[in-house]
Scaffold this active site. Structure first.
Site, PDB file in Angstrom:
ATOM      1  NE  ARG A   9     -43.930  -4.977  -0.130  1.00 18.98           N
ATOM      2  CZ  ARG A   9     -44.820  -5.868  -0.500  1.00 18.98           C
ATOM      3  NH1 ARG A   9     -44.566  -6.732  -1.453  1.00 18.98           N
ATOM      4  NH2 ARG A   9     -46.012  -5.915   0.068  1.00 18.98           N
ATOM      5  CG  HIS A  16     -50.022  -8.982   8.480  1.00 17.41           C
ATOM      6  ND1 HIS A  16     -51.106  -8.185   8.185  1.00 17.41           N
ATOM      7  CD2 HIS A  16     -49.927  -9.884   7.476  1.00 17.41           C
ATOM      8  CE1 HIS A  16     -51.654  -8.600   7.054  1.00 17.41           C
ATOM      9  NE2 HIS A  16     -50.965  -9.627   6.594  1.00 17.41           N
ATOM     10  CG  ASP A  18     -46.510  -2.359   7.623  1.00 15.14           C
ATOM     11  OD1 ASP A  18     -47.451  -3.054   8.050  1.00 15.14           O
ATOM     12  OD2 ASP A  18     -46.535  -1.787   6.498  1.00 15.14           O
ATOM     13  N   GLY A  99     -51.551  -6.407  -8.891  1.00 11.61           N
ATOM     14  CA  GLY A  99     -52.371  -7.020  -7.846  1.00 11.61           C
ATOM     15  C   GLY A  99     -51.839  -8.364  -7.390  1.00 11.61           C
ATOM     16  N   GLY A 101     -49.282  -8.876  -5.164  1.00 13.02           N
ATOM     17  CA  GLY A 101     -48.581  -8.862  -3.889  1.00 13.02           C
ATOM     18  C   GLY A 101     -47.157  -8.341  -3.999  1.00 13.02           C
ATOM     19  CB  SER A 103     -45.544  -3.068  -3.628  1.00 12.86           C
ATOM     20  OG  SER A 103     -45.798  -3.399  -2.299  1.00 12.86           O
ATOM     21  CB  SER A 104     -48.550  -3.545  -8.986  1.00  7.07           C
ATOM     22  OG  SER A 104     -49.751  -3.977  -8.383  1.00  7.07           O
ATOM     23  CG  ASP A 146     -46.316  -2.361   0.700  1.00  2.53           C
ATOM     24  OD1 ASP A 146     -45.531  -3.121   1.299  1.00  2.53           O
ATOM     25  OD2 ASP A 146     -47.527  -2.609   0.551  1.00  2.53           O
ATOM     26  CE1 TYR A 195     -52.330  -5.266   5.416  1.00  2.00           C
ATOM     27  CE2 TYR A 195     -53.676  -3.482   6.264  1.00  2.00           C
ATOM     28  CZ  TYR A 195     -52.438  -3.998   5.968  1.00  2.00           C
ATOM     29  OH  TYR A 195     -51.302  -3.256   6.217  1.00  2.00           O
TER      30      TYR A 195
HETATM   31  C1  GLA Z   1     -49.580  -4.880   2.617  1.00  2.00           C
HETATM   32  C2  GLA Z   1     -49.580  -3.497   3.242  1.00  2.00           C
HETATM   33  C3  GLA Z   1     -48.318  -3.278   4.070  1.00  2.00           C
HETATM   34  C4  GLA Z   1     -48.088  -4.423   5.062  1.00  2.00           C
HETATM   35  C5  GLA Z   1     -48.221  -5.772   4.365  1.00  2.00           C
HETATM   36  C6  GLA Z   1     -48.160  -6.922   5.340  1.00  2.00           C
HETATM   37  O1  GLA Z   1     -48.545  -4.998   1.677  1.00  2.00           O
HETATM   38  O2  GLA Z   1     -49.656  -2.515   2.249  1.00  2.00           O
HETATM   39  O3  GLA Z   1     -48.399  -2.053   4.749  1.00  2.00           O
HETATM   40  O4  GLA Z   1     -48.960  -4.321   6.150  1.00  2.00           O
HETATM   41  O5  GLA Z   1     -49.420  -5.875   3.621  1.00  2.00           O
HETATM   42  O6  GLA Z   1     -46.921  -6.989   5.934  1.00  2.00           O
END
Ligand code: GLA
Length: 344
Positions: A9, A16, A18, A99, A101, A103-104, A146, A195
């Site tokens: 995705r 930041h 969710d 890795g 960013g 969402s692998s 994600d 995070y």
């Molecule tokens: C990562 C986390 C998500 C979200 C984003 C930032 O992808 O897995 O839950 O918090 O960072 O928006």
């Protein structure tokens, strides 16, 4: 053999937000992870072309974060969250940068869960199990975004998600635009990033204000005395507003306004939330200054990884960006027949 495929995705806007019950607008993309599994046995054993060591996880695994090699932790997380009765042997393949960013890890989790027979009827429950898997595997207290978009996307659409009710509203991606993802080249590991600190700061701000941040106005946030918490809360409150401005603009074809919301989101993530990097700032500035680009921002957690831009077709083709993908809006993860799975 069971074949399951799950997309990655890109988050168009709403980062930041969710984990404080706010709003996000991610889109599943046509880069994906495929798991092929022969069911049987009391372990889940997977090999991956991208990894030198295979994953071999017992069905009664108790501490996914301790599993080796590192990628096998995500498989272990799913086993612990789903608790399948039977294991299997098979392969993992992905067209996603690992890795980076995109969402692998969520794609791997959802594909493994579906291959292991998780219920694919209730997409909210599937996503919740995989969010839990991610937290168990990485120790990062991630939010629901994600896994929800990977499990619940609708082809041709981004997904506006209300992270309090978990209601998902598909937002059509208009024709004649490009969604472009560009890797900053800076590797990102959320375990080592701030995070968890940011999440704790957001929770502290909500406690100090006595309400969930999404229910507060900008003026209420400006009254906070703690400067650091004020900045964090300001990002969340303003980002929730930008998500709505963005979806309204996209739906009405006002791409200039949609792009402006994206670029403002980057500024807020950089200055108020402090999760950008020099490499991401330079990339976003370059993209935003390119003719035909409506807006650009870092996407996902930040601290490295990728930027996303909304552009006229072809606008970024001549920039010489080494890792750039023009992505389209894919549908949700699914179990596919082995014939279909083998044809790609
Ligand atoms: C990562 C986390 C998500 C979200 C984003 C930032 O992808 O897995 O839950 O918090 O960072 O928006």
């Amino acid at each position: 053999m069971i074949v399951a495929r799950a997309p990655g995705r890109v988050n168009l806007i709403g980062d930041h937000t969710d984990y404080s019950a706010g709003f996000v607008c991610p889109m599943a993309i046509d880069l994906a992870t495929t798991v092929r599994l022969d069911v049987g046995g009391d372990r889940v054993e997977l090999t991956s072309r991208d990894e030198p060591e295979r994953a071999s996880v017992a069905l009664d695994v108790t501490d996914p974060a301790a599993v080796r090699p590192a990628w096998a932790r995500y498989v272990a997380g799913v086993v612990a969250a789903v608790r399948p009765r039977v294991g299997g042997r098979g392969t993992v393949e992905t067209t996603l940068p690992v890795g980076g960013g995109l969402s692998s890890s969520a794609a791997l989790e959802v594909a493994v869960a579906l291959a292991l027979g998780a219920d694919d009827g209730d997409r909210g429950a599937l996503a919740a199990a995989c969010q839990r898997a991610e937290q168990l595997a990485s120790g990062v207290p991630c939010g629901p975004m994600d896994q929800l978009v990977v499990a619940g996307a609708v082809a041709g659409h981004a997904l506006l998600i209300d992270c309090r009710s978990l209601e998902r509203t598909p937002v059509p991606i208009p024709a004649g635009i490009e969604v472009v993802v560009v890797d900053s080249g800076q590797a990102r590991r959320l375990e080592e990033s701030a995070y968890a600190t940011r999440r704790a700061e957001v929770e502290a701000a909500a406690r100090a204000l006595g309400a969930e941040l999404r229910d507060l106005s900008p003026a209420e946030v400006e009254g906070m005395t703690d400067q650091r918490l004020r900045k964090r809360a300001r990002h969340v409150v303003s980002e929730n507003h930008r998500v709505h401005a963005f979806t309204v603009a996209l739906a009405s074809g006002d791409l200039a306004a949609a792009g402006a919301a994206m670029t403002e989101s980057h500024t807020s993530l950089r200055d108020d939330f402090e999760v950008s990097t020099a490499a991401l700032d330079a990339l976003v500035e370059r993209l935003a200054a390119t003719p035909g680009v409506w807006g650009a921002r870092l996407t996902g957690a930040g601290f490295g990884g990728c930027a996303v831009a909304l552009t006229e077709p072809g606008a970024t083709a001549a920039l010489g960006l080494p890792r750039r993908w023009v992505v389209s809006a894919a549908g949700a993860a699914q179990r596919v027949s082995s014939t279909e799975g083998d044809s790609t």
